[in-house]
Design a protein around this motif. Structure first.
Motif, PDB file in Angstrom:
ATOM      1  N   ALA A   6     -11.577  -3.459 -13.188  1.00 29.75           N
ATOM      2  CA  ALA A   6     -10.659  -2.373 -12.815  1.00 29.75           C
ATOM      3  C   ALA A   6      -9.230  -2.825 -13.085  1.00 29.75           C
ATOM      4  CB  ALA A   6     -10.840  -2.002 -11.349  1.00 29.75           C
ATOM      5  N   ARG A   7      -8.497  -2.045 -13.897  1.00 32.80           N
ATOM      6  CA  ARG A   7      -7.122  -2.391 -14.248  1.00 32.80           C
ATOM      7  C   ARG A   7      -6.189  -1.230 -13.885  1.00 32.80           C
ATOM      8  NH1 ARG A   7      -9.679  -3.371 -19.011  1.00 32.80           N
ATOM      9  NH2 ARG A   7      -8.435  -1.756 -20.035  1.00 32.80           N
ATOM     10  N   PRO A   8      -5.443  -1.349 -12.784  1.00 33.89           N
ATOM     11  CA  PRO A   8      -4.449  -0.319 -12.452  1.00 33.89           C
ATOM     12  C   PRO A   8      -3.171  -0.536 -13.249  1.00 33.89           C
ATOM     13  CG  PRO A   8      -4.465  -2.005 -10.761  1.00 33.89           C
ATOM     14  CD  PRO A   8      -5.542  -2.389 -11.743  1.00 33.89           C
ATOM     15  N   ALA A   9      -2.451   0.548 -13.532  1.00 33.40           N
ATOM     16  CA  ALA A   9      -1.190   0.435 -14.273  1.00 33.40           C
ATOM     17  C   ALA A   9      -0.154  -0.336 -13.466  1.00 33.40           C
ATOM     18  CB  ALA A   9      -0.665   1.819 -14.635  1.00 33.40           C
ATOM     19  N   LYS A  10      -0.249  -0.297 -12.137  1.00 35.44           N
ATOM     20  CA  LYS A  10       0.610  -1.082 -11.261  1.00 35.44           C
ATOM     21  C   LYS A  10      -0.134  -1.305  -9.955  1.00 35.44           C
ATOM     22  CE  LYS A  10       4.303   1.009  -9.784  1.00 35.44           C
ATOM     23  NZ  LYS A  10       5.546   1.815  -9.695  1.00 35.44           N
ATOM     24  N   THR A  11       0.251  -2.325  -9.213  1.00 34.00           N
ATOM     25  CA  THR A  11      -0.505  -2.696  -8.014  1.00 34.00           C
ATOM     26  C   THR A  11       0.250  -2.440  -6.716  1.00 34.00           C
ATOM     27  OG1 THR A  11       0.293  -4.983  -8.225  1.00 34.00           O
ATOM     28  CG2 THR A  11      -1.835  -4.452  -9.235  1.00 34.00           C
ATOM     29  N   VAL A  68      -5.875   4.222 -13.227  1.00 38.34           N
ATOM     30  CA  VAL A  68      -6.773   3.069 -13.148  1.00 38.34           C
ATOM     31  C   VAL A  68      -7.798   3.187 -14.273  1.00 38.34           C
ATOM     32  CG1 VAL A  68      -8.424   1.793 -11.727  1.00 38.34           C
ATOM     33  CG2 VAL A  68      -6.482   2.946 -10.645  1.00 38.34           C
ATOM     34  N   VAL A  69      -7.967   2.116 -15.043  1.00 37.23           N
ATOM     35  CA  VAL A  69      -8.928   2.090 -16.149  1.00 37.23           C
ATOM     36  C   VAL A  69     -10.070   1.144 -15.787  1.00 37.23           C
ATOM     37  CG1 VAL A  69      -9.292   1.571 -18.588  1.00 37.23           C
ATOM     38  CG2 VAL A  69      -7.125   2.590 -17.839  1.00 37.23           C
ATOM     39  N   LEU A  70     -11.303   1.640 -15.893  1.00 40.79           N
ATOM     40  CA  LEU A  70     -12.500   0.841 -15.633  1.00 40.79           C
ATOM     41  C   LEU A  70     -13.193   0.530 -16.953  1.00 40.79           C
ATOM     42  CD1 LEU A  70     -13.983   2.871 -12.618  1.00 40.79           C
ATOM     43  CD2 LEU A  70     -12.282   1.035 -12.568  1.00 40.79           C
ATOM     44  N   SER A  71     -13.649  -0.712 -17.103  1.00 42.18           N
ATOM     45  CA  SER A  71     -14.337  -1.117 -18.332  1.00 42.18           C
ATOM     46  C   SER A  71     -15.285  -2.270 -18.010  1.00 42.18           C
ATOM     47  CB  SER A  71     -13.319  -1.530 -19.404  1.00 42.18           C
ATOM     48  OG  SER A  71     -12.532  -2.617 -18.946  1.00 42.18           O
ATOM     49  N   ASN A  72     -15.929  -2.802 -19.040  1.00 40.73           N
ATOM     50  CA  ASN A  72     -16.848  -3.944 -18.902  1.00 40.73           C
ATOM     51  C   ASN A  72     -17.946  -3.681 -17.872  1.00 40.73           C
ATOM     52  OD1 ASN A  72     -15.310  -5.411 -20.791  1.00 40.73           O
ATOM     53  ND2 ASN A  72     -13.963  -6.184 -19.173  1.00 40.73           N
ATOM     54  N   PHE A 111     -18.503   9.289 -11.332  1.00 40.87           N
ATOM     55  CA  PHE A 111     -18.203   9.240 -12.761  1.00 40.87           C
ATOM     56  C   PHE A 111     -19.436   8.744 -13.515  1.00 40.87           C
ATOM     57  CE2 PHE A 111     -14.256   8.634 -10.509  1.00 40.87           C
ATOM     58  CZ  PHE A 111     -13.318   9.377 -11.216  1.00 40.87           C
ATOM     59  N   GLN A 112     -19.547   9.162 -14.772  1.00 40.74           N
ATOM     60  CA  GLN A 112     -20.585   8.633 -15.652  1.00 40.74           C
ATOM     61  C   GLN A 112     -19.959   7.561 -16.539  1.00 40.74           C
ATOM     62  OE1 GLN A 112     -22.741  11.605 -18.001  1.00 40.74           O
ATOM     63  NE2 GLN A 112     -24.631  10.699 -17.219  1.00 40.74           N
ATOM     64  N   GLU A 168     -11.510   6.403 -16.928  1.00 38.62           N
ATOM     65  CA  GLU A 168     -10.101   6.442 -16.518  1.00 38.62           C
ATOM     66  C   GLU A 168      -9.907   7.531 -15.471  1.00 38.62           C
ATOM     67  OE1 GLU A 168      -6.017   7.752 -18.727  1.00 38.62           O
ATOM     68  OE2 GLU A 168      -7.103   6.072 -19.644  1.00 38.62           O
ATOM     69  N   PHE A 169      -9.189   7.206 -14.402  1.00 29.70           N
ATOM     70  CA  PHE A 169      -8.885   8.201 -13.379  1.00 29.70           C
ATOM     71  C   PHE A 169      -7.521   7.892 -12.776  1.00 29.70           C
ATOM     72  CE2 PHE A 169     -10.992   4.775 -11.083  1.00 29.70           C
ATOM     73  CZ  PHE A 169     -10.225   4.632  -9.937  1.00 29.70           C
ATOM     74  N   ASP A 170      -6.969   8.872 -12.097  1.00 25.62           N
ATOM     75  CA  ASP A 170      -5.702   8.688 -11.389  1.00 25.62           C
ATOM     76  C   ASP A 170      -5.972   8.566  -9.893  1.00 25.62           C
ATOM     77  OD1 ASP A 170      -4.148   8.756 -13.649  1.00 25.62           O
ATOM     78  OD2 ASP A 170      -3.799  10.917 -13.545  1.00 25.62           O
ATOM     79  N   TYR A 171      -5.201   7.708  -9.262  1.00 26.64           N
ATOM     80  CA  TYR A 171      -5.279   7.548  -7.809  1.00 26.64           C
ATOM     81  C   TYR A 171      -3.909   7.866  -7.221  1.00 26.64           C
ATOM     82  CZ  TYR A 171      -4.965   5.341  -3.269  1.00 26.64           C
ATOM     83  OH  TYR A 171      -4.722   5.112  -1.938  1.00 26.64           O
ATOM     84  N   ARG A 172      -3.898   8.688  -6.165  1.00 26.08           N
ATOM     85  CA  ARG A 172      -2.632   8.998  -5.495  1.00 26.08           C
ATOM     86  C   ARG A 172      -2.608   8.356  -4.117  1.00 26.08           C
ATOM     87  NH1 ARG A 172      -0.067  14.923  -4.226  1.00 26.08           N
ATOM     88  NH2 ARG A 172      -1.571  14.908  -2.528  1.00 26.08           N
ATOM     89  N   ALA A 173      -1.573   7.574  -3.863  1.00 24.53           N
ATOM     90  CA  ALA A 173      -1.424   6.895  -2.575  1.00 24.53           C
ATOM     91  C   ALA A 173      -1.214   7.922  -1.468  1.00 24.53           C
ATOM     92  CB  ALA A 173      -0.238   5.928  -2.634  1.00 24.53           C
ATOM     93  N   PRO A 174      -1.566   7.578  -0.230  1.00 27.81           N
ATOM     94  CA  PRO A 174      -1.381   8.529   0.876  1.00 27.81           C
ATOM     95  C   PRO A 174       0.085   8.896   1.066  1.00 27.81           C
ATOM     96  CG  PRO A 174      -1.924   6.335   1.700  1.00 27.81           C
ATOM     97  CD  PRO A 174      -2.137   6.299   0.223  1.00 27.81           C
TER      98      PRO A 174
END
Length: 365
Positions: A33-38, A48-52, A95-96, A103-109
């Motif tokens: 899991a690789r987020p664009a920022k942490t 957030v990009v998921l791979s491998n 997700f499949q 790839e998906f977007d996450y919004r902080a509370p």
């Protein structure tokens, strides 16, 4: 209507009959899991990009495998709702695996209650084409990875504005709804009661308007707006004896709305002011008294001192005449760093209504 809860074993058997669970386990057991920022600000969105995706033998997972993404706070944007019973607590989407990258977007509370959020990734017993078993029946099975994101909750003001309008004219109906949420980032500046604005972000905006008659139906939509102007300085209204925060002194934030769709005559507003909405009539007598109380605060032994005193009294009267708006006074506190207030306005008609609500939260940390 009661909801049917299917035991895990029975669910597995059902999936096997339908051919959506493989006899040998090739479900992914790991991913990257690789987020664009942490580190995120309240309400901020990150990709957030998921791979491998790999199975227990280290081979790439099949494209029809599925995963469930669960956040213990905030919101997962994208995917399909995973609404099966016995699922982990929190916002979750399915997700499949597809071609091996998700790839998906996450919004902080919006409301900072913790200094970090946890996103959990789980595999699933479900396998196969979506037309055989819908994505919302994707049951999470085993945790295969986690991701922790930090929340930077220091010094921000959250503003929320809602407007609801409805009028009925015979067989014609006109209505509009507007919702806006802003986050204003702040930093301490000069004096204890001063905060300087460092950034303004429009976190959420929704607008819709309709005109429906016996022969026509018109619709307008707005998904964004832009600030026209906003003040760079916020003042805290402090109790003169205890220095406790009693309210805010801050100008409304005007938003220019980007409507698109049909043209509705005398339709929704092109601009709203995100700020206090209830009526406010300042007491001018209090303003005059505040100015008069300064009479003994300055020396009067020369013309310069008298002129300064007159100027100070005038400024004090002007400021007191615009006392803190009731909607901007503190109504809720938590400890010494969280403050909130709200206000509402409503006008009723024989054939409808017009309502506005306003809420703010200030976190000083």
């Amino acid at each position: 209507m009661k909801r049917l809860i299917v035991p895990m074993g029975l669910l597995f058997g059902l999936f096997a009959i339908l051919g959506v669970v493989r006899a040998d386990d090739h479900s992914p057991v790991s991913l990257t899991a690789r987020p664009a920022k942490t580190t995120l600000r309240p309400g901020e969105t990150v990709t957030v990009v998921l791979s491998n995706f790999c199975d227990s033998a280290g081979n790439p997972a099949d494209k029809m495998e599925r995963i469930v993404v669960v956040a213990n706070a905030g919101e997962i944007l994208g995917g399909a709702s995973a609404e099966m019973p016995m699922t982990p607590t929190g916002n979750q989407q399915a997700f499949q695996v597809g071609e091996g990258t998700v790839e998906f977007d996450y919004r902080a509370p919006l409301h900072c209650q913790k200094d970090e959020v946890k996103i959990t990734f789980l595999n699933s017993l479900a396998y196969g084409e979506i037309d055989k078993i819908p994505m919302n029946l994707t049951e999470p099975y085993q945790t295969i990875a986690t991701l922790t994101l930090k929340l930077n909750c220091a010094h921000y003001l959250l503003l929320e504005y809602n407007e609801d309008y409805l009028r009925l004219y015979g067989k014609e109906r006109k209505d509009h709804r507007i919702r806006a949420i802003l986050r204003i980032d702040l930093e301490p500046w000069v004096a204890d009661n001063m905060l300087r604005v460092t950034n303004l972000s429009l976190l959420e905006f929704q607008g819709s308007a309709n005109r429906v008659s016996a022969t026509d139906q018109e619709h307008m939509q707005a998904d964004t707006a832009s600030p026209d102007f906003y003040n760079q300085l916020l003042l805290l209204f402090l109790d003169p004896e205890s220095d406790d925060v009693q309210g805010l002194i801050y100008e409304d934030v005007p938003l220019l709305i980007d409507w698109h769709g049909d043209e509705i005559p005398e339709g929704p507003p092109d601009r709203i002011n995100v700020g206090p909405v209830s009526e406010h009539r300042p007491d001018k007598r209090e303003a005059r008294k505040a100015g008069q109380d300064l009479a003994g605060d300055f020396p009067t032994d020369n013309e310069t001192a008298r002129r300064l005193r007159r100027m100070q009294r005038s400024l004090t009267q002007q400021f007191s005449a615009t006392q803190v708006h009731p909607d901007n006074r503190v109504k809720t506190t938590q400890g010494e760093t969280f403050f909130a207030g709200e206000g509402s306005w409503e006008k009723k008609f024989s054939n409808g209504h017009h309502r506005k609500t306003y809420r703010w939260e200030l976190l000083l940390d």
